[in-house]
Design an enzyme around this catalytic site. Structure first.
Site, mmCIF file in Angstrom:
data_model
loop_
_atom_site.group_PDB
_atom_site.id
_atom_site.type_symbol
_atom_site.label_atom_id
_atom_site.label_comp_id
_atom_site.label_asym_id
_atom_site.label_seq_id
_atom_site.Cartn_x
_atom_site.Cartn_y
_atom_site.Cartn_z
ATOM 1 C CD GLU A 37 -3.091 -0.266 0.041
ATOM 2 O OE1 GLU A 37 -3.184 0.206 -1.109
ATOM 3 O OE2 GLU A 37 -3.641 -1.313 0.398
ATOM 4 C CB SER A 71 -25.765 3.926 -15.776
ATOM 5 O OG SER A 71 -25.784 3.544 -14.405
ATOM 6 N N GLY A 124 -17.466 2.999 -5.039
ATOM 7 C CA GLY A 124 -16.775 3.980 -4.209
ATOM 8 C C GLY A 124 -16.347 3.465 -2.844
ATOM 9 C CB SER A 130 -13.551 3.876 -11.213
ATOM 10 O OG SER A 130 -12.355 3.664 -10.502
ATOM 11 C CG ASP A 174 -7.068 0.694 -8.649
ATOM 12 O OD1 ASP A 174 -6.344 0.035 -7.881
ATOM 13 O OD2 ASP A 174 -7.584 1.781 -8.340
HETATM 14 P P1 ADP Z 1 -14.072 2.892 -6.553
HETATM 15 O O1 ADP Z 1 -13.316 2.773 -7.842
HETATM 16 O O2 ADP Z 1 -13.229 2.665 -5.366
HETATM 17 O O3 ADP Z 1 -15.296 2.036 -6.512
HETATM 18 P P2 ADP Z 1 -14.346 5.580 -7.509
HETATM 19 O O4 ADP Z 1 -14.820 6.805 -6.865
HETATM 20 O O5 ADP Z 1 -12.985 5.557 -8.074
HETATM 21 O O6 ADP Z 1 -14.579 4.395 -6.464
HETATM 22 O O7 ADP Z 1 -15.326 5.195 -8.715
HETATM 23 C C1 ADP Z 1 -16.697 5.193 -8.540
HETATM 24 C C2 ADP Z 1 -17.366 5.807 -9.759
HETATM 25 O O8 ADP Z 1 -17.277 4.904 -10.877
HETATM 26 C C3 ADP Z 1 -18.846 6.031 -9.566
HETATM 27 O O9 ADP Z 1 -19.089 7.291 -8.962
HETATM 28 C C4 ADP Z 1 -19.364 5.985 -10.994
HETATM 29 O O10 ADP Z 1 -19.147 7.200 -11.657
HETATM 30 C C5 ADP Z 1 -18.482 4.914 -11.625
HETATM 31 N N1 ADP Z 1 -19.125 3.599 -11.460
HETATM 32 C C6 ADP Z 1 -18.666 2.566 -10.743
HETATM 33 N N2 ADP Z 1 -19.521 1.524 -10.751
HETATM 34 C C7 ADP Z 1 -20.581 1.906 -11.478
HETATM 35 C C8 ADP Z 1 -21.821 1.302 -11.818
HETATM 36 N N3 ADP Z 1 -22.153 0.075 -11.408
HETATM 37 N N4 ADP Z 1 -22.672 2.017 -12.581
HETATM 38 C C9 ADP Z 1 -22.368 3.259 -12.994
HETATM 39 N N5 ADP Z 1 -21.221 3.891 -12.689
HETATM 40 C C10 ADP Z 1 -20.337 3.242 -11.929
HETATM 41 MG MG MG Z 2 -11.657 4.024 -8.451
#
Ligand code: ADP
Ligand code: MG
Length: 388
Positions: A37, A71, A124, A130, A174
């Site tokens: 990390e 979505s 998130g 993401s 990632d």
């Molecule tokens: P993490 O990658 O840790 O989950 P991030 O903030 O980097 O968190 O990414 C989250 C973002 O990715 C969401 O706010 C959205 O914009 C997009 N996203 C992730 N999963 C989905 C989903 N199932 N449907 C639509 N958008 C998504």
């Molecule tokens: Mg992310």
């Protein structure tokens, strides 16, 4: 791994209602990071793996030269001309548009694309939903238009989409983990050379369990930048005498100790954490090969201690979740996962004891912080792939 038939059916139905033709399907996983990390931006080592939760995408070409995306989770639709992609005011759409735009920069293709997507991964919470989305879209475009891109090129397009369309300057881990993952294997990735190798991770009597602290302290972003600067300043100081040093990757603990008087206690703490964490990742690989799961787990505890006390990126909630199970014999390893100041802890727990453990941790966490804990059981599954 078992795919979510229900979600696939939903996506298929929506796709057929909105668009024409029958779609192909992709699954693109989220990821965990077992150990390593805050080592990536120090050109060190990380040990991520793709998981059995991720994003499902139904996709097909269209003849109208548009990128049309729906979505399922947000119930929102975006439609743009595929020749003029630029960021829009919907976060999720920028991941989709961004990847297509980055791919257009390296390979031109003609034709439009329809997608309907949804996920089985918490959004998130540090499991990289993401990157799962980016890699899935990139994989779909590459497949449909037969572009011949490598998986690593797709991962890089995802990373650049995040830089250029979303505005997050993330590393490559990632996306790399999402698209390069393999069932029951973890990846050891050298963030300098991008060399990588796989290690077996069946864990036998143990399984991976994530606890979501459900907090995100506002310190996360500013501290991330601060830590990067602190590491850079140690490198600058050491460079005065040792011209061969480019990053903390090049510094051994012995060298750091011999030059200890050149920097503050704070900078010593920060940099010794990074150097020790890199060593732990290397050891972790050996332990997995030898099926020394308890020793491997011990490294997770040590990693957490370093992150909390030396690197100071933990928080009371994460510390509590780790301290609370440290003496529990059914847990052989635990640490905070991700950048810190919130998100999940990763735990290696005895399969047969998991239910009582979940109950116990949920109760004490609720008593202490008033927060209802979420937990996720994850298996290590195959990287981004087409589903038949
Ligand atoms: P993490 O990658 O840790 O989950 P991030 O903030 O980097 O968190 O990414 C989250 C973002 O990715 C969401 O706010 C959205 O914009 C997009 N996203 C992730 N999963 C989905 C989903 N199932 N449907 C639509 N958008 C998504
Ligand atoms: Mg992310």
């Amino acid at each position: 791994m078992k795919h979510s038939k229900e979600l696939i059916t939903n996506l298929k139905n929506i796709f057929e209602e909105r668009f024409s033709g029958s779609p192909l399907f992709i699954f693109s996983p989220g990821r965990i990071n077992l150990i390593g990390e805050h080592t990536d931006y120090n050109e060190g080592f990380v040990m991520p793996a793709s998981i059995d939760k991720g994003i499902y995408i139904a996709f097909a070409k269209n003849a109208v030269n548009k990128l049309r995306a729906y979505s399922f989770d947000f119930k929102e639709y975006v439609e743009v001309s595929i020749d003029q992609l630029k960021p829009v005011n919907r976060d999720w759409a920028n991941y989709v548009l961004g990847v297509v735009s980055e791919i257009q920069k390296i390979k031109s293709f003609s034709g439009g694309l329809d997608i309907v997507f949804g996920g089985t991964i918490p959004i998130g919470s540090g499991l990289s939903s993401s990157a799962a989305l980016e890699c899935g879209v990139g994989f779909a475009v590459n497949h449909l238009f037969d572009l011949g891109l490598s998986r690593i090129e797709i991962a890089k397009s995802g990373q650049l989409a995040e830089h250029n369309f979303v505005g997050v300057r993330c590393g490559i881990m990632d996306q790399f983990a999402s698209i390069m993952g393999r069932s029951d294997q973890v990846i050891k990735l050298d963030c300098r050379s991008m060399d990588y190798s796989y290690f077996p991770s069946k864990f036998e009597d143990y399984q991976i369990l994530l606890f979501n602290s459900k907090v995100k302290h506002s310190l996360a972003e500013s501290s991330y930048n601060k830590r990067r600067e602190e590491c850079e300043s140690v490198v600058k100081i050491l460079q005065q005498k040792n011209t061969g040093i480019q990053s903390l990757r090049d510094v051994s603990l012995a060298l750091l100790n011999s030059e200890k008087n050149m920097f503050s206690d704070l900078l010593y703490k920060r940099s010794s954490y990074v150097i020790e964490e890199n060593d732990r990742v290397l050891k972790a690989g050996e332990m997995l090969k030898n099926k020394q799961y308890k020793e491997f787990g011990q490294l997770l505890f040590e990693s957490h201690q370093g992150l909390s006390e030396k690197y100071e990126v933990s928080c009371p909630e994460l510390d509590f979740l780790v301290a609370n199970i440290k003496d529990n014999p059914s847990v052989i390893g635990a640490r905070m996962m991700g950048g810190g100041f919130g998100g999940c802890t990763i735990n290696l727990v005895e399969r047969s004891k998991k239910e009582s453990l979940i109950q116990e941790v949920s109760q004490t966490y609720k008593e202490r912080f008033g927060i209802t804990l979420e937990y996720y059981e994850v298996e290590i599954g195959e990287g981004t792939h087409i589903i038949n």
